[in-house]
Design a protein around this motif. Structure first.
Motif, PDB file in Angstrom:
ATOM      1  N   ASP A  41       0.261   3.967   1.762  1.00 43.35           N
ATOM      2  CA  ASP A  41       0.097   4.806   2.964  1.00 43.35           C
ATOM      3  C   ASP A  41       1.138   4.544   4.052  1.00 43.35           C
ATOM      4  O   ASP A  41       1.020   5.053   5.163  1.00 43.35           O
ATOM      5  CB  ASP A  41      -1.315   4.648   3.539  1.00 43.35           C
ATOM      6  CG  ASP A  41      -1.651   3.205   3.885  1.00 43.35           C
ATOM      7  OD1 ASP A  41      -0.731   2.369   3.927  1.00 43.35           O
ATOM      8  OD2 ASP A  41      -2.839   2.914   4.121  1.00 43.35           O
ATOM      9  N   GLN A  94       1.642   2.087   5.832  1.00 48.20           N
ATOM     10  CA  GLN A  94       1.275   1.160   6.905  1.00 48.20           C
ATOM     11  C   GLN A  94       2.085  -0.131   6.761  1.00 48.20           C
ATOM     12  O   GLN A  94       2.223  -0.891   7.714  1.00 48.20           O
ATOM     13  CB  GLN A  94      -0.225   0.857   6.873  1.00 48.20           C
ATOM     14  CG  GLN A  94      -1.051   2.021   7.383  1.00 48.20           C
ATOM     15  CD  GLN A  94      -2.550   1.816   7.239  1.00 48.20           C
ATOM     16  OE1 GLN A  94      -2.996   0.918   6.532  1.00 48.20           O
ATOM     17  NE2 GLN A  94      -3.313   2.663   7.893  1.00 48.20           N
ATOM     18  N   ASP A 132       0.842  -1.187   0.000  1.00 48.58           N
ATOM     19  CA  ASP A 132       0.000   0.000   0.000  1.00 48.58           C
ATOM     20  C   ASP A 132       0.881   1.241   0.000  1.00 48.58           C
ATOM     21  O   ASP A 132       2.022   1.196   0.430  1.00 48.58           O
ATOM     22  CB  ASP A 132      -0.886   0.035   1.254  1.00 48.58           C
ATOM     23  CG  ASP A 132      -1.865  -1.129   1.309  1.00 48.58           C
ATOM     24  OD1 ASP A 132      -1.984  -1.863   0.311  1.00 48.58           O
ATOM     25  OD2 ASP A 132      -2.511  -1.287   2.364  1.00 48.58           O
TER      26      ASP A 132
HETATM   27 MG    MG Z   1      -4.236   1.489   4.577  1.00 47.89          MG
END
Ligand code: MG
Ligand code: UDP
Length: 188
Positions: free
Chosen positions: A100, A102, A98
């Protein structure tokens, strides 16, 4: 033992309305993966974003030839975006993640190390701590894995593993053969 010196590692990143995340993601990747910076093939899949995600990726591409873009005509969802991206990655292995952050990019070096032993075609990350998830998410996620692995006769999926994983080219080639349009990548 895989060829340790002469390999390309693809990083596949599906993105949907992520204008704020692209540049911080590239910064984090450049920092964490500095030691293998010349081995990377970074493929963003723009999953029909309505913000200027596409323009930002194009501006990154102008000064970074390792980066490329697969642009989908509309929003198809993350599973389809990953599938579309897998048709374009060029690496001997590919990490799906991803945008983001994370998924900690520094773990990629660990994935790579395990892949290079030649013993593993897939290396995935597992969440060891879900305490920051809401209780609804924890209960539904726990129930999901129990139910899925109960009905799945042979192909169990690891609990709390996300899509963050490294897959070998042989796995990518196998996925490319699959005709299904409705995907669930965690179960491959
Ligand atoms: Mg996420
Ligand atoms: N994403 C996508 N298409 C979508 C929704 C999400 O490509 O329709 C991308 C998103 O930009 C991000 C990744 O998939 O890079 C995971 O999305 P998100 O962080 O929303 O998912 P979560 O962390 O909740 O699983």
């Amino acid at each position: 033992m895989k060829n340790i010196n002469n390999y390309t590692l693809s990083i596949l990143v599906p993105v949907y309305n992520e204008r704020e995340s692209i540049l911080p993601f590239m910064d984090a990747l450049n920092t964490s993966l500095h030691s293998i910076k010349d081995k990377l093939d970074i493929v963003f899949v723009n999953d029909g974003s309505s913000d200027d995600t596409k323009r930002i990726i194009e501006s990154v591409i102008e000064s970074d030839s390792r980066v490329s873009l697969v642009n989908l005509a509309r929003n198809f969802g993350k599973e389809s975006a990953m599938t579309a991206g897998l048709d374009h990655v060029q690496g001997d292995a590919c990490v799906i993640m991803d945008v983001d952050l994370q998924d900690p990019p520094e773990l990629i070096l660990k994935f790579l190390e395990l892949w290079q032993t030649g013993d593993w075609d897939t290396v995935y990350g597992v969440r060891v701590d879900r305490s920051k998830d809401t209780w609804v998410k924890r209960i539904t996620a726990g129930g999901f894995y129990r139910f899925f692995n109960w009905i799945a006769a042979e192909t169990k999926i690891p609990e709390n593993a996300g899509d963050f994983r490294l897959i070998d080219k042989t796995v990518i080639d196998a996925i490319r053969q699959l005709p299904e349009r409705n995907r669930f990548m965690k179960a491959y």
